[in-house]
Design a protein around this motif. Structure first.
Motif, PDB file in Angstrom:
ATOM      1  N   THR A  61      34.881  35.462  49.768  1.00  0.00           N
ATOM      2  CA  THR A  61      34.862  36.909  49.619  1.00  0.00           C
ATOM      3  C   THR A  61      34.079  37.509  50.775  1.00  0.00           C
ATOM      4  O   THR A  61      33.058  36.965  51.200  1.00  0.00           O
ATOM      5  CB  THR A  61      34.221  37.349  48.286  1.00  0.00           C
ATOM      6  N   ASN A  64      32.803  41.812  49.250  1.00  0.00           N
ATOM      7  CA  ASN A  64      33.268  41.780  47.859  1.00  0.00           C
ATOM      8  C   ASN A  64      34.785  41.737  47.707  1.00  0.00           C
ATOM      9  O   ASN A  64      35.295  41.834  46.584  1.00  0.00           O
ATOM     10  CB  ASN A  64      32.719  42.976  47.054  1.00  0.00           C
ATOM     11  N   ALA A  65      35.513  41.569  48.798  1.00  0.00           N
ATOM     12  CA  ALA A  65      36.972  41.451  48.730  1.00  0.00           C
ATOM     13  C   ALA A  65      37.364  39.985  48.805  1.00  0.00           C
ATOM     14  O   ALA A  65      36.895  39.256  49.688  1.00  0.00           O
ATOM     15  CB  ALA A  65      37.622  42.229  49.863  1.00  0.00           C
ATOM     16  N   ASP A  66      38.215  39.546  47.888  1.00  0.00           N
ATOM     17  CA  ASP A  66      38.722  38.180  47.922  1.00  0.00           C
ATOM     18  C   ASP A  66      39.666  38.037  49.102  1.00  0.00           C
ATOM     19  O   ASP A  66      40.556  38.876  49.302  1.00  0.00           O
ATOM     20  CB  ASP A  66      39.452  37.859  46.614  1.00  0.00           C
ATOM     21  N   ASP A  69      43.365  38.472  48.484  1.00  0.00           N
ATOM     22  CA  ASP A  69      43.835  39.752  47.946  1.00  0.00           C
ATOM     23  C   ASP A  69      44.134  40.684  49.114  1.00  0.00           C
ATOM     24  O   ASP A  69      43.222  41.293  49.695  1.00  0.00           O
ATOM     25  CB  ASP A  69      42.765  40.337  47.022  1.00  0.00           C
ATOM     26  N   GLU A  70      45.394  40.786  49.489  1.00  0.00           N
ATOM     27  CA  GLU A  70      45.774  41.523  50.695  1.00  0.00           C
ATOM     28  C   GLU A  70      45.326  42.976  50.645  1.00  0.00           C
ATOM     29  O   GLU A  70      44.787  43.506  51.620  1.00  0.00           O
ATOM     30  CB  GLU A  70      47.288  41.455  50.893  1.00  0.00           C
ATOM     31  N   ARG A  71      45.524  43.635  49.520  1.00  0.00           N
ATOM     32  CA  ARG A  71      45.150  45.042  49.419  1.00  0.00           C
ATOM     33  C   ARG A  71      43.641  45.232  49.564  1.00  0.00           C
ATOM     34  O   ARG A  71      43.179  46.117  50.286  1.00  0.00           O
ATOM     35  CB  ARG A  71      45.611  45.605  48.071  1.00  0.00           C
ATOM     36  N   ALA A  72      42.871  44.361  48.904  1.00  0.00           N
ATOM     37  CA  ALA A  72      41.409  44.461  48.989  1.00  0.00           C
ATOM     38  C   ALA A  72      40.920  44.165  50.401  1.00  0.00           C
ATOM     39  O   ALA A  72      39.984  44.811  50.892  1.00  0.00           O
ATOM     40  CB  ALA A  72      40.768  43.506  47.986  1.00  0.00           C
ATOM     41  N   MET A  73      41.547  43.213  51.074  1.00  0.00           N
ATOM     42  CA  MET A  73      41.122  42.870  52.428  1.00  0.00           C
ATOM     43  C   MET A  73      41.436  43.990  53.414  1.00  0.00           C
ATOM     44  O   MET A  73      40.667  44.249  54.346  1.00  0.00           O
ATOM     45  CB  MET A  73      41.778  41.568  52.875  1.00  0.00           C
ATOM     46  N   GLU A  75      41.355  47.140  52.806  1.00  0.00           N
ATOM     47  CA  GLU A  75      40.294  48.132  52.612  1.00  0.00           C
ATOM     48  C   GLU A  75      38.981  47.641  53.225  1.00  0.00           C
ATOM     49  O   GLU A  75      38.268  48.391  53.896  1.00  0.00           O
ATOM     50  CB  GLU A  75      40.130  48.423  51.129  1.00  0.00           C
ATOM     51  N   ALA A  76      38.650  46.363  52.992  1.00  0.00           N
ATOM     52  CA  ALA A  76      37.394  45.818  53.508  1.00  0.00           C
ATOM     53  C   ALA A  76      37.360  45.825  55.032  1.00  0.00           C
ATOM     54  O   ALA A  76      36.306  46.056  55.639  1.00  0.00           O
ATOM     55  CB  ALA A  76      37.184  44.400  52.981  1.00  0.00           C
TER      56      ALA A  76
END
Length: 337
Positions: A61, A64-66, A69-73, A75-76
């Protein structure tokens, strides 16, 4: 607070096990060095952390983005700067055009400040850049959007010594402003100047994570000296001396002595090499007993650290106190290495 967490991370390429079950975390506001020789798995780890590769097992992570997880990454990554090893830009574009493109995607609040510091030639095509100028352009694009976390793979590759020093000073200043910096390297002397902690990777496995002061204390100093006259067998022996070699130089002794004003003092020069991990004051005392043609004391190479502390079982140099003696150096010997 951790900004990077890596748990049991494993990455295989078919039968090749590039990374094997590694665990570490990086705290907010620290400079974290990721050490290891070429091929150790550093780049694979970084690319997996950033979601550019899928792990075979385990997880990472970042902010805090896995990583899976493409969407979370996505954003990160708005808060991440990234400098890959051997950065590749469109060689038909100018440096200015490259930075304009990056600015359109992630912003460039600090662009002018960074250009004044690193000075890549903006109005030339990238195909005309030296490797150092490509690296400087890469550093600017990595930091210009004022990221919270910057991840870099061999960031000083290609930079001249003056620019390396400027880069190191810049990284230290970024840390003071609360930026978290993670970078890989295979050069111990580079990370010692800026890192708070380091992790050492060897053949895809994490062998230690520790404060830089602790690593430096354990790695010691590498000593190479050419001493006027013979050296007694017991000189420099001790538990803190590793890999001691004594080489008597006959063929070029006169030449070496004359060049340093010792002509007539002796008929022989003795070269000694060893790594020292004890109290530096004791080393200075022992060195003070001799007269020198020349003397070098420097940080032990990273390879020495691996062999002494992290090598295969039974290879720990600290358990081997033997001394190699050579009676005479043949003509053409490597005396100036």
């Amino acid at each position: 607070m951790s900004v990077i967490d890596v748990t049991d991370l494993t990455k295989h390429y078919g039968e090749v096990r590039a990374v094997r079950g590694i665990n570490f975390s990086v705290e907010a506001g620290e400079v974290f060095g990721f050490l290891g020789p070429n091929g150790a798995g550093k780049t694979t780890t970084i690319r997996t952390m950033l979601g550019l590769l899928d792990p075979t097992a385990g997880r990472a992570t970042v902010l805090n983005a896995d990583s899976t997880d493409e969407r979370a990454m996505i954003e990160a990554k708005r808060s991440i700067g990234y400098l890959p090893a051997n950065p590749a830009f469109d060689d038909g574009a100018t440096g200015r055009e490259i930075l304009d493109l990056h600015a359109s995607i992630k912003g460039d609040d600090r662009r002018e400040e960074l250009l004044e510091l690193f000075e890549p030639p903006l109005d030339r095509n990238v195909r005309e850049y030296s490797s150092g100028n490509v690296q400087k352009l890469g550093v600017v694009q990595a930091f210009m959007h004022d990221p919270e976390l910057v991840i870099m793979d061999e960031p000083t590759s290609g930079l001249d010594p003056l620019m390396q020093q400027r880069f190191n000073e810049f990284v230290r200043a970024e840390r003071e402003q609360g930026v978290t910096v993670f970078f890989s390297s295979h050069v111990l002397s580079e990370v010692r100047r800026v890192c708070d902690r380091v992790a050492i990777l060897r053949e895809g496995e994490l062998v230690t994570t520790e404060a830089i002061e602790s690593l430096l204390d354990r790695s010691g100093k590498f000593v190479r000296a050419r001493i006027v006259g013979s050296v007694e067998p017991g000189a420099f022996d001790g538990d803190a001396v590793h890999g001691l070699e004594r080489t008597r130089i006959d063929d070029r002794a006169g030449e070496l002595l004359a060049a340093t004003g010792h002509e007539g003092d002796a008929e022989v020069v003795t070269e000694v090499r060893f790594t020292y991990t004890g109290d530096i004051n004791d080393l200075v005392t022992e060195l003070g007993k001799h007269t020198y043609v020349d003397l070098d004391v420097e940080e032990a190479p990273l390879e020495e650290v691996f062999m002494r502390f992290y090598g295969p079982e039974g290879s720990d140099d600290s358990d081997r106190q033997s001394t190699r003696d050579v009676e005479a150096e043949p003509s053409g010997g490597d005396l100036d290495a």
